[in-house]
Design a protein around this motif. Structure first.
Motif, PDB file in Angstrom:
ATOM      1  N   GLU A  20       0.834  -1.196   0.000  1.00  0.00           N
ATOM      2  CA  GLU A  20       0.000   0.000   0.000  1.00  0.00           C
ATOM      3  C   GLU A  20       0.875   1.255   0.000  1.00  0.00           C
ATOM      4  O   GLU A  20       0.585   2.224  -0.709  1.00  0.00           O
ATOM      5  CB  GLU A  20      -0.925  -0.013   1.211  1.00  0.00           C
ATOM      6  CG  GLU A  20      -1.950   1.097   1.191  1.00  0.00           C
ATOM      7  CD  GLU A  20      -2.924   0.995   2.344  1.00  0.00           C
ATOM      8  OE1 GLU A  20      -4.106   1.271   2.110  1.00  0.00           O
ATOM      9  OE2 GLU A  20      -2.504   0.655   3.469  1.00  0.00           O
ATOM     10  N   ASP A  21       1.964   1.241   0.751  1.00  0.00           N
ATOM     11  CA  ASP A  21       2.902   2.365   0.747  1.00  0.00           C
ATOM     12  C   ASP A  21       3.494   2.570  -0.643  1.00  0.00           C
ATOM     13  O   ASP A  21       3.688   3.714  -1.081  1.00  0.00           O
ATOM     14  CB  ASP A  21       4.021   2.145   1.771  1.00  0.00           C
ATOM     15  CG  ASP A  21       3.569   2.345   3.214  1.00  0.00           C
ATOM     16  OD1 ASP A  21       2.433   2.822   3.440  1.00  0.00           O
ATOM     17  OD2 ASP A  21       4.353   1.997   4.113  1.00  0.00           O
ATOM     18  N   MET A  22       3.764   1.485  -1.355  1.00  0.00           N
ATOM     19  CA  MET A  22       4.296   1.590  -2.713  1.00  0.00           C
ATOM     20  C   MET A  22       3.245   2.203  -3.642  1.00  0.00           C
ATOM     21  O   MET A  22       3.574   3.039  -4.492  1.00  0.00           O
ATOM     22  CB  MET A  22       4.738   0.218  -3.233  1.00  0.00           C
ATOM     23  CG  MET A  22       5.374   0.280  -4.605  1.00  0.00           C
ATOM     24  SD  MET A  22       6.809   1.370  -4.728  1.00  0.00           S
ATOM     25  CE  MET A  22       7.965   0.519  -3.706  1.00  0.00           C
ATOM     26  N   MET A  23       1.980   1.824  -3.468  1.00  0.00           N
ATOM     27  CA  MET A  23       0.896   2.403  -4.258  1.00  0.00           C
ATOM     28  C   MET A  23       0.842   3.916  -4.035  1.00  0.00           C
ATOM     29  O   MET A  23       0.721   4.693  -4.977  1.00  0.00           O
ATOM     30  CB  MET A  23      -0.436   1.756  -3.870  1.00  0.00           C
ATOM     31  CG  MET A  23      -1.668   2.353  -4.535  1.00  0.00           C
ATOM     32  SD  MET A  23      -2.498   3.697  -3.636  1.00  0.00           S
ATOM     33  CE  MET A  23      -2.866   2.956  -2.079  1.00  0.00           C
ATOM     34  N   ILE A  24       0.955   4.335  -2.780  1.00  0.00           N
ATOM     35  CA  ILE A  24       0.915   5.758  -2.447  1.00  0.00           C
ATOM     36  C   ILE A  24       2.103   6.481  -3.076  1.00  0.00           C
ATOM     37  O   ILE A  24       1.960   7.586  -3.610  1.00  0.00           O
ATOM     38  CB  ILE A  24       0.868   5.953  -0.918  1.00  0.00           C
ATOM     39  CG1 ILE A  24      -0.436   5.368  -0.356  1.00  0.00           C
ATOM     40  CG2 ILE A  24       1.009   7.427  -0.550  1.00  0.00           C
ATOM     41  CD1 ILE A  24      -0.449   5.225   1.152  1.00  0.00           C
ATOM     42  N   LEU A  25       3.266   5.844  -3.047  1.00  0.00           N
ATOM     43  CA  LEU A  25       4.449   6.452  -3.659  1.00  0.00           C
ATOM     44  C   LEU A  25       4.276   6.591  -5.173  1.00  0.00           C
ATOM     45  O   LEU A  25       4.640   7.615  -5.747  1.00  0.00           O
ATOM     46  CB  LEU A  25       5.707   5.641  -3.331  1.00  0.00           C
ATOM     47  CG  LEU A  25       7.014   6.169  -3.906  1.00  0.00           C
ATOM     48  CD1 LEU A  25       7.279   7.610  -3.465  1.00  0.00           C
ATOM     49  CD2 LEU A  25       8.169   5.266  -3.491  1.00  0.00           C
ATOM     50  N   VAL A  26       3.706   5.594  -5.819  1.00  0.00           N
ATOM     51  CA  VAL A  26       3.448   5.672  -7.270  1.00  0.00           C
ATOM     52  C   VAL A  26       2.519   6.849  -7.558  1.00  0.00           C
ATOM     53  O   VAL A  26       2.770   7.655  -8.458  1.00  0.00           O
ATOM     54  CB  VAL A  26       2.862   4.342  -7.809  1.00  0.00           C
ATOM     55  CG1 VAL A  26       2.319   4.513  -9.220  1.00  0.00           C
ATOM     56  CG2 VAL A  26       3.903   3.241  -7.761  1.00  0.00           C
ATOM     57  N   GLU A  66      12.472  15.692 -13.258  1.00  0.00           N
ATOM     58  CA  GLU A  66      13.622  15.465 -14.137  1.00  0.00           C
ATOM     59  C   GLU A  66      14.419  14.213 -13.752  1.00  0.00           C
ATOM     60  O   GLU A  66      15.107  13.634 -14.583  1.00  0.00           O
ATOM     61  CB  GLU A  66      14.552  16.682 -14.115  1.00  0.00           C
ATOM     62  CG  GLU A  66      13.919  17.973 -14.598  1.00  0.00           C
ATOM     63  CD  GLU A  66      12.968  18.601 -13.573  1.00  0.00           C
ATOM     64  OE1 GLU A  66      12.029  19.281 -14.018  1.00  0.00           O
ATOM     65  OE2 GLU A  66      13.143  18.406 -12.357  1.00  0.00           O
ATOM     66  N   GLU A  67      14.316  13.811 -12.510  1.00  0.00           N
ATOM     67  CA  GLU A  67      15.052  12.642 -12.033  1.00  0.00           C
ATOM     68  C   GLU A  67      14.211  11.371 -12.024  1.00  0.00           C
ATOM     69  O   GLU A  67      14.744  10.278 -11.843  1.00  0.00           O
ATOM     70  CB  GLU A  67      15.569  12.896 -10.614  1.00  0.00           C
ATOM     71  CG  GLU A  67      16.565  14.020 -10.520  1.00  0.00           C
ATOM     72  CD  GLU A  67      16.956  14.305  -9.081  1.00  0.00           C
ATOM     73  OE1 GLU A  67      16.888  13.392  -8.239  1.00  0.00           O
ATOM     74  OE2 GLU A  67      17.331  15.458  -8.803  1.00  0.00           O
ATOM     75  N   ALA A  68      12.919  11.525 -12.185  1.00  0.00           N
ATOM     76  CA  ALA A  68      12.001  10.387 -12.071  1.00  0.00           C
ATOM     77  C   ALA A  68      11.813   9.683 -13.403  1.00  0.00           C
ATOM     78  O   ALA A  68      11.917  10.289 -14.459  1.00  0.00           O
ATOM     79  CB  ALA A  68      10.648  10.871 -11.567  1.00  0.00           C
ATOM     80  N   GLY A  69      11.514   8.423 -13.317  1.00  0.00           N
ATOM     81  CA  GLY A  69      11.099   7.686 -14.494  1.00  0.00           C
ATOM     82  C   GLY A  69       9.646   8.007 -14.787  1.00  0.00           C
ATOM     83  O   GLY A  69       8.907   8.467 -13.918  1.00  0.00           O
ATOM     84  N   ASP A  70       9.251   7.796 -16.022  1.00  0.00           N
ATOM     85  CA  ASP A  70       7.866   8.041 -16.411  1.00  0.00           C
ATOM     86  C   ASP A  70       6.948   7.020 -15.743  1.00  0.00           C
ATOM     87  O   ASP A  70       7.298   5.838 -15.630  1.00  0.00           O
ATOM     88  CB  ASP A  70       7.730   7.965 -17.937  1.00  0.00           C
ATOM     89  CG  ASP A  70       6.364   8.388 -18.404  1.00  0.00           C
ATOM     90  OD1 ASP A  70       5.829   9.383 -17.864  1.00  0.00           O
ATOM     91  OD2 ASP A  70       5.809   7.718 -19.300  1.00  0.00           O
ATOM     92  N   ILE A  71       5.801   7.462 -15.288  1.00  0.00           N
ATOM     93  CA  ILE A  71       4.776   6.562 -14.754  1.00  0.00           C
ATOM     94  C   ILE A  71       3.561   6.732 -15.645  1.00  0.00           C
ATOM     95  O   ILE A  71       2.978   7.820 -15.719  1.00  0.00           O
ATOM     96  CB  ILE A  71       4.431   6.906 -13.284  1.00  0.00           C
ATOM     97  CG1 ILE A  71       5.664   6.757 -12.403  1.00  0.00           C
ATOM     98  CG2 ILE A  71       3.283   6.017 -12.789  1.00  0.00           C
ATOM     99  CD1 ILE A  71       5.473   7.222 -10.973  1.00  0.00           C
ATOM    100  N   ALA A  72       3.215   5.668 -16.333  1.00  0.00           N
ATOM    101  CA  ALA A  72       2.083   5.722 -17.263  1.00  0.00           C
ATOM    102  C   ALA A  72       0.778   5.955 -16.507  1.00  0.00           C
ATOM    103  O   ALA A  72       0.611   5.500 -15.376  1.00  0.00           O
ATOM    104  CB  ALA A  72       2.011   4.415 -18.052  1.00  0.00           C
ATOM    105  N   ASP A  73      -0.122   6.660 -17.164  1.00  0.00           N
ATOM    106  CA  ASP A  73      -1.427   6.925 -16.553  1.00  0.00           C
ATOM    107  C   ASP A  73      -2.123   5.642 -16.131  1.00  0.00           C
ATOM    108  O   ASP A  73      -2.678   5.561 -15.034  1.00  0.00           O
ATOM    109  CB  ASP A  73      -2.320   7.698 -17.523  1.00  0.00           C
ATOM    110  CG  ASP A  73      -1.832   9.120 -17.786  1.00  0.00           C
ATOM    111  OD1 ASP A  73      -0.909   9.592 -17.079  1.00  0.00           O
ATOM    112  OD2 ASP A  73      -2.390   9.761 -18.697  1.00  0.00           O
ATOM    113  N   HIS A  74      -2.082   4.639 -16.999  1.00  0.00           N
ATOM    114  CA  HIS A  74      -2.779   3.391 -16.662  1.00  0.00           C
ATOM    115  C   HIS A  74      -2.140   2.686 -15.463  1.00  0.00           C
ATOM    116  O   HIS A  74      -2.809   1.960 -14.743  1.00  0.00           O
ATOM    117  CB  HIS A  74      -2.877   2.451 -17.875  1.00  0.00           C
ATOM    118  CG  HIS A  74      -1.569   1.883 -18.320  1.00  0.00           C
ATOM    119  ND1 HIS A  74      -0.749   2.525 -19.212  1.00  0.00           N
ATOM    120  CD2 HIS A  74      -0.942   0.738 -17.985  1.00  0.00           C
ATOM    121  CE1 HIS A  74       0.341   1.792 -19.403  1.00  0.00           C
ATOM    122  NE2 HIS A  74       0.250   0.710 -18.671  1.00  0.00           N
ATOM    123  N   THR A  75      -0.862   2.930 -15.235  1.00  0.00           N
ATOM    124  CA  THR A  75      -0.189   2.327 -14.074  1.00  0.00           C
ATOM    125  C   THR A  75      -0.723   2.920 -12.785  1.00  0.00           C
ATOM    126  O   THR A  75      -1.073   2.199 -11.854  1.00  0.00           O
ATOM    127  CB  THR A  75       1.338   2.519 -14.155  1.00  0.00           C
ATOM    128  OG1 THR A  75       1.822   1.880 -15.344  1.00  0.00           O
ATOM    129  CG2 THR A  75       2.038   1.939 -12.939  1.00  0.00           C
TER     130      THR A  75
END
Length: 107
Positions: A20-26, A66-75
């Motif tokens: 759940e913490d990982m979900m919040i971070l995403v 600028e340092e983050a990887g892209d997170i797709a909307d569907h993700t």
């Protein structure tokens, strides 16, 4: 309940909490990547809830766009849905639509 069963139950609960913490971070990092305030979106989805401590912890772990990887909307929508955050997913979907509309209009 014997100690072995209790230990297994505690590990399952801890694993769920970590996931759940990982979900919040995403969610939080997706917001940062989009130039959105995660706390504001969360308040919009859950106006009656107090400050969300896991969200505050996740915000401390986010990095600049600028340092983050892209997170797709569907993700981000998938992980929110997986944890039953339908109200937050609706607010995120609305934000996605606003971003898309702004992009199409060139602003």
């Amino acid at each position: 309940m014997d100690s072995e069963s209790k230990s297994l139950e505690e590990r399952i609960v801890e694993s769920y909490r970590q996931d759940e913490d990982m979900m919040i971070l995403v969610f939080a990092q997706w917001c940062v990547n989009q130039g959105l305030d995660p706390a504001e979106l969360y308040r919009k989805a859950y106006p009656d809830q107090p400050v969300n401590e896991p969200l505050a912890r996740a915000l401390a772990l986010t990095v600049p766009k600028e340092e983050a990887g892209d997170i797709a909307d569907h993700t981000v929508l998938g992980v929110l849905s997986l944890y039953g955050n339908d109200d937050l997913a609706a607010v995120v979907t609305e934000a996605m639509e606003q971003i898309a509309a702004a992009y199409k209009s060139g602003t």
